[in-house]
Structures are given as structure tokens and as C-alpha cells.
Design a protein around this motif. Sequence first.
Motif, PDB file in Angstrom:
ATOM      1  N   UNK A 100       0.886  -1.068   0.060  1.00 32.62           N
ATOM      2  CA  UNK A 100       0.210  -0.002   0.040  1.00 32.62           C
ATOM      3  C   UNK A 100       0.925   1.184   0.109  1.00 32.62           C
ATOM      4  N   UNK A 101       1.258   1.602  -1.190  1.00 38.11           N
ATOM      5  CA  UNK A 101       2.314   2.609  -1.381  1.00 38.11           C
ATOM      6  C   UNK A 101       2.018   3.963  -0.922  1.00 38.11           C
ATOM      7  N   UNK A 102       0.830   4.439  -1.050  1.00 41.02           N
ATOM      8  CA  UNK A 102       0.600   5.718  -0.912  1.00 41.02           C
ATOM      9  C   UNK A 102      -1.026   5.794  -0.398  1.00 41.02           C
ATOM     10  N   UNK A 103      -1.223   6.776   0.515  1.00 48.41           N
ATOM     11  CA  UNK A 103      -2.686   7.060   0.768  1.00 48.41           C
ATOM     12  C   UNK A 103      -2.798   8.545   0.335  1.00 48.41           C
ATOM     13  N   UNK A 104      -3.468   8.678  -0.593  1.00 45.04           N
ATOM     14  CA  UNK A 104      -3.873  10.326  -1.274  1.00 45.04           C
ATOM     15  C   UNK A 104      -4.315  11.062  -0.227  1.00 45.04           C
ATOM     16  N   UNK A 105      -4.175  12.392  -0.382  1.00 47.47           N
ATOM     17  CA  UNK A 105      -4.659  13.441   0.524  1.00 47.47           C
ATOM     18  C   UNK A 105      -6.162  13.251   0.916  1.00 47.47           C
ATOM     19  N   UNK A 106      -7.021  13.041  -0.252  1.00 54.32           N
ATOM     20  CA  UNK A 106      -8.563  13.019   0.236  1.00 54.32           C
ATOM     21  C   UNK A 106      -8.731  11.818   1.209  1.00 54.32           C
TER      22      UNK A 106
ATOM     23  N   UNK B 169       1.102  13.305   7.810  1.00 51.43           N
ATOM     24  CA  UNK B 169       0.360  12.624   6.628  1.00 51.43           C
ATOM     25  C   UNK B 169       1.246  12.559   5.430  1.00 51.43           C
ATOM     26  N   UNK B 170       2.420  13.217   5.521  1.00 58.12           N
ATOM     27  CA  UNK B 170       3.607  13.448   4.383  1.00 58.12           C
ATOM     28  C   UNK B 170       4.771  12.511   5.018  1.00 58.12           C
ATOM     29  N   UNK B 171       4.745  11.757   5.776  1.00 55.93           N
ATOM     30  CA  UNK B 171       6.166  11.248   6.504  1.00 55.93           C
ATOM     31  C   UNK B 171       6.854  10.435   5.488  1.00 55.93           C
ATOM     32  N   UNK B 172       6.467   9.734   4.502  1.00 53.36           N
ATOM     33  CA  UNK B 172       7.270   9.132   3.545  1.00 53.36           C
ATOM     34  C   UNK B 172       7.938  10.120   2.557  1.00 53.36           C
ATOM     35  N   UNK B 173       7.009  11.145   2.237  1.00 54.54           N
ATOM     36  CA  UNK B 173       7.549  11.910   1.262  1.00 54.54           C
ATOM     37  C   UNK B 173       8.620  13.065   1.756  1.00 54.54           C
ATOM     38  N   UNK B 174       8.435  13.194   2.942  1.00 56.72           N
ATOM     39  CA  UNK B 174       9.786  13.900   3.761  1.00 56.72           C
ATOM     40  C   UNK B 174      10.711  13.331   3.861  1.00 56.72           C
ATOM     41  N   UNK B 175      10.841  12.204   4.223  1.00 55.74           N
ATOM     42  CA  UNK B 175      11.935  11.246   4.282  1.00 55.74           C
ATOM     43  C   UNK B 175      12.539  11.037   2.944  1.00 55.74           C
TER      44      UNK B 175
ATOM     45  N   UNK C  35       5.593   9.700  -8.458  1.00 54.52           N
ATOM     46  CA  UNK C  35       4.129   9.676  -8.197  1.00 54.52           C
ATOM     47  C   UNK C  35       3.866   9.371  -6.749  1.00 54.52           C
ATOM     48  N   UNK C  36       4.298   8.619  -6.204  1.00 50.78           N
ATOM     49  CA  UNK C  36       4.139   8.341  -4.574  1.00 50.78           C
ATOM     50  C   UNK C  36       4.286   9.525  -3.898  1.00 50.78           C
ATOM     51  N   UNK C  37       5.692  10.078  -4.098  1.00 50.46           N
ATOM     52  CA  UNK C  37       5.898  11.399  -3.467  1.00 50.46           C
ATOM     53  C   UNK C  37       4.979  12.460  -3.620  1.00 50.46           C
ATOM     54  N   UNK C  38       4.740  12.619  -4.831  1.00 50.89           N
ATOM     55  CA  UNK C  38       3.806  13.874  -5.232  1.00 50.89           C
ATOM     56  C   UNK C  38       2.305  13.524  -4.623  1.00 50.89           C
ATOM     57  N   UNK C  39       2.134  12.380  -4.605  1.00 52.56           N
ATOM     58  CA  UNK C  39       0.471  12.377  -4.022  1.00 52.56           C
ATOM     59  C   UNK C  39       0.366  12.445  -2.436  1.00 52.56           C
ATOM     60  N   UNK C  40       1.566  12.349  -1.966  1.00 47.81           N
ATOM     61  CA  UNK C  40       1.712  12.534  -0.250  1.00 47.81           C
ATOM     62  C   UNK C  40       1.668  13.980   0.196  1.00 47.81           C
ATOM     63  N   UNK C  41       2.252  14.866  -0.895  1.00 45.43           N
ATOM     64  CA  UNK C  41       2.729  16.331  -0.531  1.00 45.43           C
ATOM     65  C   UNK C  41       1.464  17.149  -0.329  1.00 45.43           C
ATOM     66  N   UNK C  42       1.457  18.088   0.564  1.00 46.45           N
ATOM     67  CA  UNK C  42       0.388  18.942   0.809  1.00 46.45           C
ATOM     68  C   UNK C  42       0.220  19.860  -0.550  1.00 46.45           C
ATOM     69  N   UNK C  43      -1.224  20.316  -0.638  1.00 48.83           N
ATOM     70  CA  UNK C  43      -1.384  21.070  -1.985  1.00 48.83           C
ATOM     71  C   UNK C  43      -0.370  22.748  -1.740  1.00 48.83           C
ATOM     72  N   UNK C  44      -0.153  22.954  -0.581  1.00 51.27           N
ATOM     73  CA  UNK C  44       0.606  24.245  -0.193  1.00 51.27           C
ATOM     74  C   UNK C  44       1.761  24.213  -1.237  1.00 51.27           C
ATOM     75  N   UNK C  45       2.424  23.063  -1.613  1.00 47.92           N
ATOM     76  CA  UNK C  45       3.655  23.038  -2.193  1.00 47.92           C
ATOM     77  C   UNK C  45       3.482  23.405  -3.682  1.00 47.92           C
ATOM     78  N   UNK C  46       2.241  22.999  -4.037  1.00 47.21           N
ATOM     79  CA  UNK C  46       1.981  23.028  -5.644  1.00 47.21           C
ATOM     80  C   UNK C  46       2.757  22.132  -6.602  1.00 47.21           C
TER      81      UNK C  46
END
Length: 410
Positions: free
Chosen positions: A215-221, A325-331, A364-375
Motif C-alpha cells: 500500500x504505497x501511498x494514501x492520497x490526501x483526500x 500525513x506526508x512522512x514518507x515524502x518528507x523522508x 508519483x508516490x511522493x507527489x501524492x503525499x505532498x500537501x497542496x501548499x507546495x503546488x
Amino acid sequence: KVTFQNLISWQNKLKMNTRYNESDKSDKHPELEIDYTLKKVYLFGKELDLHPEIYDVKKDIQLFKEFMSGYDDFNGSKEDIVLAKDRYYEFANWFFISPILSHLRLLAYRHNKKPDLFPMFGLLYGNSKAGKTSFLSTLLYFMIKGDPKFAGNDFTTKTINDIRLNTKGIPIIYDDMVASQFNSHAGKVVKNDTYGLYEGLDNYPAIVISANEDVKVVTQDLQRRIVTFRVNIGLDTTKAMKSNSIRRIQKHCTTALYRYYLGMVMDRLDDFVSPMYDEAKDESIDALVFSSDILFEIISTFGEGDLPHYVRKLCIDDYFNEKVTSTYAIKAIQTAWKFNRDQFSINKKGNLLKLKLQDQHELGRVRKELPDSLQAKVSHETLIMDLAKAKEFFEIDFQNQSLLARLKGN
């Protein structure tokens, strides 16, 4: 004592979409029924003693601390182990209060408040030997001295709706779920934000999912609707096979800690929910603060020895803050910056940070985890973000390397 010999029979009946006679208690999932008027709690129709012996409460606290200390033997950096214990405790805090959340959702709805603050879904995912299944199993033993679970492939939209309609209180666990099952059904049930509100349901169970790394990524929604934690530690196969401590802990725990906890919840609930009755005010209440305050008080009062680092005051930000919620992307970004800076390019004038990755799935996995504020957006093999916001979010002063640094390989 409550036994669960007929649980498999109940699961098979559920698959056949069979409705159950109210009198046939033995074929049902263990139900925790709460009478909010009389301040009483029942398991399988039998009233629970919410004022257990303090000796038994102390015993359960010691067993819980012993169980948590078992993670010190897992593989992983000291930082990863500390973080895993923090995450597991945070999950336990939500897990224990979860039988009350459907009631709070209904109160919020009836008094023109948002029910979003009372999440009814939980997800633990990560390494296959991270102890997720044993953790959830042991939490159930501390609650009801039993371990009912469903297989992950039983997780479907219809099954979830049937379970929530026919059972009460005790969290329903779907164990070892694969990504395809999660992706096919999670969105439909998790995003059903109005479930039970129109019908006036206030005693249905939370749904808990245990899944491995696929389960690679859980989308922001979905992230803002699910209590989600990813665990990085793991245990060697032979160690896992040889260890018998979990069975011993499960055998000797008494449920006294949880019954004492429920007694305090019942005693304090009216005062806790009173702000919701004033519809003229936008004040919200935080069930995770409420729960952690009670757990902290019990463990600090009756626990022996030093208070573990993971026992602390929590709030909803500890669960749904974008950094969580963006732990994986941050690391992933921090690791790439540390070891592969040549993958980054920085455009100060255009306020752009670019990261080049050939692995499209990882990108794609990293992008999906990132908050909208980073655009954040992906163009070909490049992840593009707002530079100023990225510096703040990742806590990195992104700067182009000097020629001398490049020559040195720094």
C-alpha cells in the motif's frame, strides 16, 4: 468470561449476507454497547465493571509497558524505534476512544458542528514484520480479552456497510490487506462522510486496516479521513518465531486498564461534549485530547517507574498535521538531498525546486503525499515544487552547490 468460539461461523454467515436474530448472541461479533444516559457499558449484553481493582489496573499498565518495550528489539535506527513506539501509542489512543466516536459524530451533526474531527477509520502499514498484527491483537486483548479479526480480502464496500449496521463498539480489524483490495474499496467507504448521521446511528464500530508496504501511498483526500501511520521497523523472522512474550501478555492482561479508562470516559463525557450544544459558537472538541488526557492520568498515577516517552498529551494535529500525513515524502526528499544533491535543481528567480527521478512510480508516490501548499506537480521525470514553501516544509535550506563543493563530491 466472554469466549469467541463461534466467530468463524459468524464470519461465514456475514459472507452469505445473512441477517441475525437478536437472540442469537453467540454468533455475533463481540459488541460493546454504551448507554449514554445511564453511563453503563455492556459487552455481549453483560454490564462491565467500570471500577475494577486498582491492583489489576496496575498489572495491565505494567504489561502494556512491557509490550511496548518489546519494540526495542526490532531492527531499525534508534530514531525509527522511538518514532514507531510514538506512532503505536498514538494509534492506541485513537483505538481506545473509537467506540465513542460514532456517538460524537452524531452529536456534532445534530448541533450543526463538523463530524470530521471524529475519524472512524484507521490504517497501519509498512514493513511486513513491523509487529502491526500483534499490536492490534494485543490492544483487543487489553479491551475485551479476545482477538476477532477478518482477512484483508474480506474488505468490500458491502461487507463494511453490513458490519457497521449489525455490530457495535469494538473496532473491526481487517488484517494483511493488499494494495489492490485497499484501492478498490477504501475510497468508497472512507469518503462516505454522512454514514449513520441521517439514520441516527451512534454505536457502530471503527474500521481498522493492517497492510504491508505494497500500500504505497494514501492520497490526501483519504489521509484527512483516516488515522494513518506508516511503520519502518521490522523483526527478524527467527526472532518473531521464537518470541512468546506477546502470548504471555495477552494471557495475563485483565481488561482492568480499559474498564477503568471507560469509567473515566463515562464520568467526564457530559462536560466534554457540552460545548457542542451551543450552536452559536464554532468551538469544536477534540476526542483525541480527551482520550490522551485520561490515559496520561491513569498511567502516570498507577504506573510504576519512569513514565515512558510515548505516554504524552496528544491532539488531533498529531494525527492529521501535514508533516504526519506526508512522512514518507518528507523522508524521501531529505534522503535524496543528503545523498544525491545532483538530482536537484534550484531556480531562485522562478521560486522553483526541481527533483529529477527516473522511477516514475516513486515520483508519483511522493507527489501524492505532498500537501497542496507546495503546488507539487510532475513533468516527465521531474517533480516541481514551490521553493520557498519547500524550504519551510522539509526544513532544508535548498541551495545550488558551488563548483568547489561539486568537485569535492559534497
